[in-house]
Design an enzyme around this catalytic site. Structure first.
Site, PDB file in Angstrom:
ATOM      1  N   ASP A  33      -8.110   3.930   2.507  1.00  0.00           N
ATOM      2  CA  ASP A  33      -9.102   2.977   3.295  1.00  0.00           C
ATOM      3  C   ASP A  33     -10.033   2.484   4.588  1.00  0.00           C
ATOM      4  O   ASP A  33     -10.996   3.864   4.495  1.00  0.00           O
ATOM      5  CB  ASP A  33      -7.886   3.692   4.957  1.00  0.00           C
ATOM      6  CG  ASP A  33      -8.170   2.119   6.333  1.00  0.00           C
ATOM      7  OD1 ASP A  33      -8.292   1.107   6.113  1.00  0.00           O
ATOM      8  OD2 ASP A  33      -7.575   2.399   7.013  1.00  0.00           O
ATOM      9  N   ASN A  35     -12.692   0.135   3.076  1.00  0.00           N
ATOM     10  CA  ASN A  35     -13.771  -0.555   2.149  1.00  0.00           C
ATOM     11  C   ASN A  35     -14.165  -1.297   2.488  1.00  0.00           C
ATOM     12  O   ASN A  35     -15.486  -1.432   2.203  1.00  0.00           O
ATOM     13  CB  ASN A  35     -12.462  -0.683   0.776  1.00  0.00           C
ATOM     14  CG  ASN A  35     -11.974   0.274   0.335  1.00  0.00           C
ATOM     15  OD1 ASN A  35     -12.750   1.588  -0.301  1.00  0.00           O
ATOM     16  ND2 ASN A  35     -10.868  -0.375  -1.176  1.00  0.00           N
ATOM     17  N   ARG A  36     -13.661  -2.441   3.385  1.00  0.00           N
ATOM     18  CA  ARG A  36     -13.785  -3.690   4.188  1.00  0.00           C
ATOM     19  C   ARG A  36     -15.030  -3.075   4.873  1.00  0.00           C
ATOM     20  O   ARG A  36     -15.825  -3.689   4.963  1.00  0.00           O
ATOM     21  CB  ARG A  36     -13.025  -4.356   4.279  1.00  0.00           C
ATOM     22  CG  ARG A  36     -12.131  -4.753   3.503  1.00  0.00           C
ATOM     23  CD  ARG A  36     -11.394  -6.322   3.920  1.00  0.00           C
ATOM     24  NE  ARG A  36     -10.127  -5.617   4.904  1.00  0.00           N
ATOM     25  CZ  ARG A  36      -9.522  -6.524   5.838  1.00  0.00           C
ATOM     26  NH1 ARG A  36      -9.476  -7.989   5.371  1.00  0.00           N
ATOM     27  NH2 ARG A  36      -8.302  -5.892   5.994  1.00  0.00           N
ATOM     28  N   ASN A  81      -1.054  -6.838   1.812  1.00  0.00           N
ATOM     29  CA  ASN A  81      -2.460  -6.677   1.619  1.00  0.00           C
ATOM     30  C   ASN A  81      -2.355  -8.603   1.359  1.00  0.00           C
ATOM     31  O   ASN A  81      -3.153  -9.666   0.887  1.00  0.00           O
ATOM     32  CB  ASN A  81      -3.199  -6.443   0.943  1.00  0.00           C
ATOM     33  CG  ASN A  81      -3.259  -4.290   1.079  1.00  0.00           C
ATOM     34  OD1 ASN A  81      -3.444  -4.024  -0.040  1.00  0.00           O
ATOM     35  ND2 ASN A  81      -3.755  -5.129   2.323  1.00  0.00           N
ATOM     36  N   ARG A  84      -3.616 -11.568   2.831  1.00  0.00           N
ATOM     37  CA  ARG A  84      -5.336 -11.659   3.435  1.00  0.00           C
ATOM     38  C   ARG A  84      -5.630 -12.939   2.717  1.00  0.00           C
ATOM     39  O   ARG A  84      -5.126 -13.336   2.093  1.00  0.00           O
ATOM     40  CB  ARG A  84      -5.927 -10.338   2.177  1.00  0.00           C
ATOM     41  CG  ARG A  84      -5.769  -8.460   2.704  1.00  0.00           C
ATOM     42  CD  ARG A  84      -6.560  -7.873   2.162  1.00  0.00           C
ATOM     43  NE  ARG A  84      -6.641  -6.458   3.118  1.00  0.00           N
ATOM     44  CZ  ARG A  84      -7.390  -5.191   2.378  1.00  0.00           C
ATOM     45  NH1 ARG A  84      -7.738  -5.562   1.359  1.00  0.00           N
ATOM     46  NH2 ARG A  84      -6.412  -4.010   3.107  1.00  0.00           N
ATOM     47  N   ARG A 203      -5.572  10.118   4.740  1.00  0.00           N
ATOM     48  CA  ARG A 203      -5.636   8.923   5.221  1.00  0.00           C
ATOM     49  C   ARG A 203      -7.523   8.684   5.488  1.00  0.00           C
ATOM     50  O   ARG A 203      -7.963   9.681   6.246  1.00  0.00           O
ATOM     51  CB  ARG A 203      -5.533   8.141   5.851  1.00  0.00           C
ATOM     52  CG  ARG A 203      -5.890   6.560   6.838  1.00  0.00           C
ATOM     53  CD  ARG A 203      -4.777   5.937   7.309  1.00  0.00           C
ATOM     54  NE  ARG A 203      -5.975   5.120   7.730  1.00  0.00           N
ATOM     55  CZ  ARG A 203      -4.677   4.018   7.718  1.00  0.00           C
ATOM     56  NH1 ARG A 203      -3.254   3.639   7.656  1.00  0.00           N
ATOM     57  NH2 ARG A 203      -4.456   2.571   7.819  1.00  0.00           N
ATOM     58  N   THR A 210      -0.104   7.303   8.769  1.00  0.00           N
ATOM     59  CA  THR A 210       0.688   6.806   7.493  1.00  0.00           C
ATOM     60  C   THR A 210       1.075   5.246   7.084  1.00  0.00           C
ATOM     61  O   THR A 210       1.491   5.121   5.468  1.00  0.00           O
ATOM     62  CB  THR A 210       1.875   7.985   7.128  1.00  0.00           C
ATOM     63  OG1 THR A 210       2.880   7.791   8.102  1.00  0.00           O
ATOM     64  CG2 THR A 210       0.665   9.687   7.198  1.00  0.00           C
ATOM     65  N   SER A 211       0.805   4.498   7.769  1.00  0.00           N
ATOM     66  CA  SER A 211       1.024   3.138   7.838  1.00  0.00           C
ATOM     67  C   SER A 211       2.163   2.816   6.231  1.00  0.00           C
ATOM     68  O   SER A 211       1.968   2.409   5.698  1.00  0.00           O
ATOM     69  CB  SER A 211      -0.329   2.057   6.751  1.00  0.00           C
ATOM     70  OG  SER A 211      -1.005   2.934   7.787  1.00  0.00           O
TER      71      SER A 211
END
Length: 309
Positions: A33, A35-36, A81, A84, A203, A210-211
């Site tokens: 998690d 990157n953006r 995703n 997006r 994470r 933990t999504s």
């Protein structure tokens, strides 16, 4: 001079963490998690953050092999995703295609016997990504020294739901006896192949959740979880070793609890029947770590002394 001191300190700290991490996990799963957010802070667009994160992924694979980890699962593309923006998704598809192909051709993958496998609803991905998945899996199909699972179009609850429907259809068709449903069968229906129980979930990016990642294997195995602040492109070997240390701490605590419970069982049985307690103790010795034996023997000796008195 200050830079040199920082580098020496970092190396010394890494050596310390490595010593503390002896006997580490077999299966590590990572939620990559940040990157953006990393890209935004660098003044770049999201694609640059994803590309920087891909470089970290390659490093982590090497760290796992160096530390004796046998299986690594990376949460590369979730079902969320798909929501997006189209241009960002297209970049992710391009990056997945590129990295799956390049890593399957990498010399180290073949030198170390790494089997690459995709898990998730991969049929929802564009044809070019599906082709890259087939290429990577076919190129490494004969290896079994290390497993690299790439979670693509993945959602944990969706996986469980699909497996349940698959099993029910076979039962309804008379092709499967309900009494034959066991853990191994569910494992196969989830991914089409065996996946180890997860020992450690990491994470990055600061969120402590933990999504919906690997719920069957993580919760069933009471996996340790390590949440850290660095964005995925910034994730370092020291961060990784801290995660290993978290697993080690949890494992020691878990084994200590098991030993204490075993001693309590022997104590409770011995209060009523010493001979039966010895039988129970013998069975427990076979199932528990070697360190539990002294505590069990101490309980038996104590009760033997009390009986003699």
């Amino acid at each position: 001079m200050k830079q040199w001191v920082r580098e020496q300190f970092a190396r010394a700290y890494e050596r310390l963490l490595r010593r503390e991490g002896d006997g580490g996990p077999s299966h590590v799963a990572i939620i990559q998690d940040g990157n953006r957010r990393y890209a935004r802070e660098q003044g770049d667009d999201a694609p640059e953050g994803h590309r920087a994160g891909a470089e970290t992924t390659e490093q982590v694979l090497e760290w796992c092999q160096d530390l004796g980890v046998k299986e690594l699962t990376l949460y590369a593309f979730s079902t969320e995703n798909f929501k997006r923006p189209p241009e960002e998704r297209e970049h992710l598809y391009d990056l997945l295609e590129e990295k799956l192909t390049s890593i399957a051709d990498h010399d180290r993958i073949h030198e170390n016997g790494v089997a690459i496998r995709a898990i998730g609803e991969t049929d929802r991905l564009p044809g070019r990504v599906q082709e890259a998945i087939r290429y990577a899996e076919d190129r490494t199909a004969g290896y079994d020294s290390f497993r690299l699972n790439v979670a693509l179009a993945y959602g944990g609850r969706n996986e469980l739901l699909r497996a349940a429907r698959d099993v029910l259809e076979d039962v309804d068709a008379g092709e499967l006896d309900p009494s034959a449903i066991d853990i191994e069968l569910v494992d196969d229906r989830l991914y089409g192949r065996q996946v180890r129980d997860v020992d450690l979930i990491i994470r990055t990016g600061g969120d402590e959740r933990t999504s919906n990642f690997l719920p069957w294997h993580a919760n069933g195995n009471e996996a340790a979880a390590y949440f850290c602040a660095p964005y995925w492109p910034e994730f370092s070997k020291i961060d990784f070793l801290r995660g290993i240390r978290t697993y080690q701490s949890r494992e020691r605590s878990w084994q200590r609890t098991r030993r204490e419970r075993a001693a309590a069982i022997v104590r409770a049985v011995a209060e009523t029947e010493l001979a039966e307690a010895r039988t129970v103790a013998g069975r427990l010795r076979e199932k528990l770590p070697g360190g539990a034996a002294p505590e069990i023997d101490a309980e038996l000796d104590a009760n033997t002394t009390e009986s003699a008195d």
